[in-house]
Design an enzyme around this catalytic site. Structure first.
Site, short mmCIF file in Angstrom:
data_model
loop_
_atom_site.label_atom_id
_atom_site.label_comp_id
_atom_site.label_asym_id
_atom_site.label_seq_id
_atom_site.Cartn_x
_atom_site.Cartn_y
_atom_site.Cartn_z
N CYS A 1 9.54 -0.97 -4.89
CA CYS A 1 9.98 -2.00 -5.83
C CYS A 1 9.75 -1.46 -7.23
O CYS A 1 9.06 -0.47 -7.43
CB CYS A 1 9.18 -3.28 -5.63
SG CYS A 1 7.39 -3.07 -5.89
N HIS B 1 -1.31 4.72 -8.98
CA HIS B 1 0.12 4.61 -9.29
C HIS B 1 0.42 5.00 -10.73
O HIS B 1 0.59 4.14 -11.59
CB HIS B 1 0.55 3.16 -9.02
CG HIS B 1 1.97 2.85 -9.37
ND1 HIS B 1 3.02 3.73 -9.18
CD2 HIS B 1 2.52 1.72 -9.90
CE1 HIS B 1 4.14 3.17 -9.59
NE2 HIS B 1 3.86 1.96 -10.04
N CYS C 1 8.82 1.73 -11.90
CA CYS C 1 8.05 2.37 -10.83
C CYS C 1 8.89 3.24 -9.91
O CYS C 1 8.34 3.95 -9.07
CB CYS C 1 7.32 1.30 -10.02
SG CYS C 1 6.27 0.23 -11.03
#
EC number: 2.3.1.16
Length: 436
Positions: free
Chosen positions: A422, A392, A99
């Protein structure tokens, strides 16, 4: 305060971010259904270059990321160069840091700028949750390799006879950590329990995210940084993110059942970020190169930090670990920040990191620091909403956050902004941005 590490070239140039752009983000299997990540990447980079009117030969490097990679296009960066009319001699390579992938892409281009090997580059990422590399079982894969080497039909038939029906079932991409078997949502549940984060707190954060994102769109704050996407069969363009629930109420969130720990859990689909398709990119240059071209930067990259922790327990604490390092390298404190943008993978993860940033005990016993990083001022935090609302697309989120934060800093007259995330594998990323 530890060592300050200025991000400047050998000539003293700052690292300028001159422009940023993204596609609208779309929920899985909606507007971008059937559009692979490489095409989303071409879409955003092509539009970014067209808008800035920067000559193609000025861009000397493109670093791009994709988390859910397609076997037919393993180097998405090079495919974007070849598919957008860029100079074919442009260096291009791909990166992946889960991510935090486009954070890594930005850092890599910045390092090339500081080393003096380039003066301008593009960084970004794209992902599609709608076009996935559906695989085959390990047993079928092994048999197919052996069949390819078999010399006779009888040998091939004998190999195929070893297969059972279950071996023929398609295998979707893994959603769990390879090393632990834990899904991201399982880790979010761990964190909610460890840090005493309630369902009500998680739903409230998710609701806030959607309300602020909806307001940002209604006030026209995102129109410069989000392109209109025209998608085959070109009947209707996608203008805005399609995940934002501007009219929802807290009561709506309370209706959903837990998605991971079905019996005792508090993490739901509504207080988690959804699977999403999209792409985002930024152009970086040395400060002097931007001046030569008559470009006014959105802002500058002041510092960055990457961290890693164990994956078995509460592994989504990347912001709590990477933020103090990034601030230290920038020579700043939490109090110096105008804006804080934290990736909302899950409301539970976000709230846990906020809690630990202000924890003296965590700073002392875990980080080995004398004082807490600092309390997060709610008035500075995710002021335009976050990933729970926008969605996302894994590799695109960092570039979205950077662009969004710089535009908002400029609207506020400048200042410093923190963007942090994160990532799977216990990874964390943080960057400090500056706008004038």
């Amino acid at each position: 305060m530890g060592q300050v590490l200025p991000l400047v070239t050998r000539q003293g140039d700052r690292i300028a971010i001159v422009s940023g752009l993204r596609t609208p983000f779309a929920r899985q299997a909606t507007a971008f259904h059937g559009i692979p990540a490489v095409d989303l990447g071409k879409m955003v980079v092509g539009e970014l270059l067209a808008r800035t009117e920067i000559p193609a030969e000025v861009i000397e490097q493109l670093v791009f990321g994709q988390v859910v990679q397609m076997p037919e296009a393993p180097n998405i960066a090079r495919e974007i160069v070849l598919g957008t009319g860029m100079n074919v001699h442009t260096d291009a390579y791909s990166v992946s840091r889960a991510c935090a992938t486009s954070f890594q892409a930005v850092a890599n281009v910045a390092e090339s700028l500081m080393a003096g090997t380039i003066r301008a580059g593009i960084a970004g990422g794209a992902d599609s949750s709608s076009v996935l590399p559906i695989g085959v079982s390990k047993k079928l894969a092994r048999v197919l390799v052996d069949v390819n080497k078999a010399r006779t039909m009888s040998q091939r038939l004998k190999l195929f006879s070893r297969l059972r029906l279950r071996d023929l079932m398609p295998v979707p991409p893994a959603v769990a950590e390879y090393s632990t078997g834990l899904r991201m949502g399982d880790t979010a549940e761990q964190m909610a329990k460890t840090y005493g984060i309630t369902r009500e707190q998680q739903d409230a954060l998710a609701h806030r995210s959607h309300q602020r994102a909806a307001q940002a769109w209604s006030e026209g704050k995102l129109k410069e940084e989000v392109m209109t996407a025209f998608i085959p069969p070109y009947k209707q363009p996608l203008v805005e993110d399609n995940n934002i629930r501007g009219n929802s109420s807290l009561a709506d969130y309370a209706k959903l059942r837990p998605a991971f720990d079905r019996k005792h859990g508090t993490v739901t689909a509504a207080n988690s970020t959804p699977l999403t398709d999209g792409a985002a990119a930024v152009i970086l240059m040395t400060e002097s190169r931007a001046k030569e071209l008559g470009l006014v930067p959105l802002g500058y990259l002041r510092s960055y930090a990457f961290t890693a922790i164990d994956v078995w327990q509460d592994m989504l604490l990347g912001p709590a670990w990477s933020t103090p390092l990034a601030l230290e390298r920038a020579g700043l404190t939490m109090g110096d920040l105008t804006l804080i943008d934290m990736h909302e993978a899950f409301a539970a993860q976000t709230l846990a990191n906020i809690q630990l940033l202000g924890s003296e005990r965590f700073a002392r016993d875990v980080l080995g620091r004398a004082h807490a990083t600092g309390e997060v001022d709610e008035s500075k935090f995710n002021v335009l909403g976050g990933s729970i609302a926008y969605g996302h697309p894994f590799a695109a989120t960092g570039a979205r956050m950077i662009t969004q934060t710089l535009y908002e800093l400029r609207r506020r007259g400048g200042g410093f902004g923190l963007v942090t995330a994160c990532a799977a594998g216990g990874l964390g990323a943080a960057m400090v941005l500056e706008a004038e």
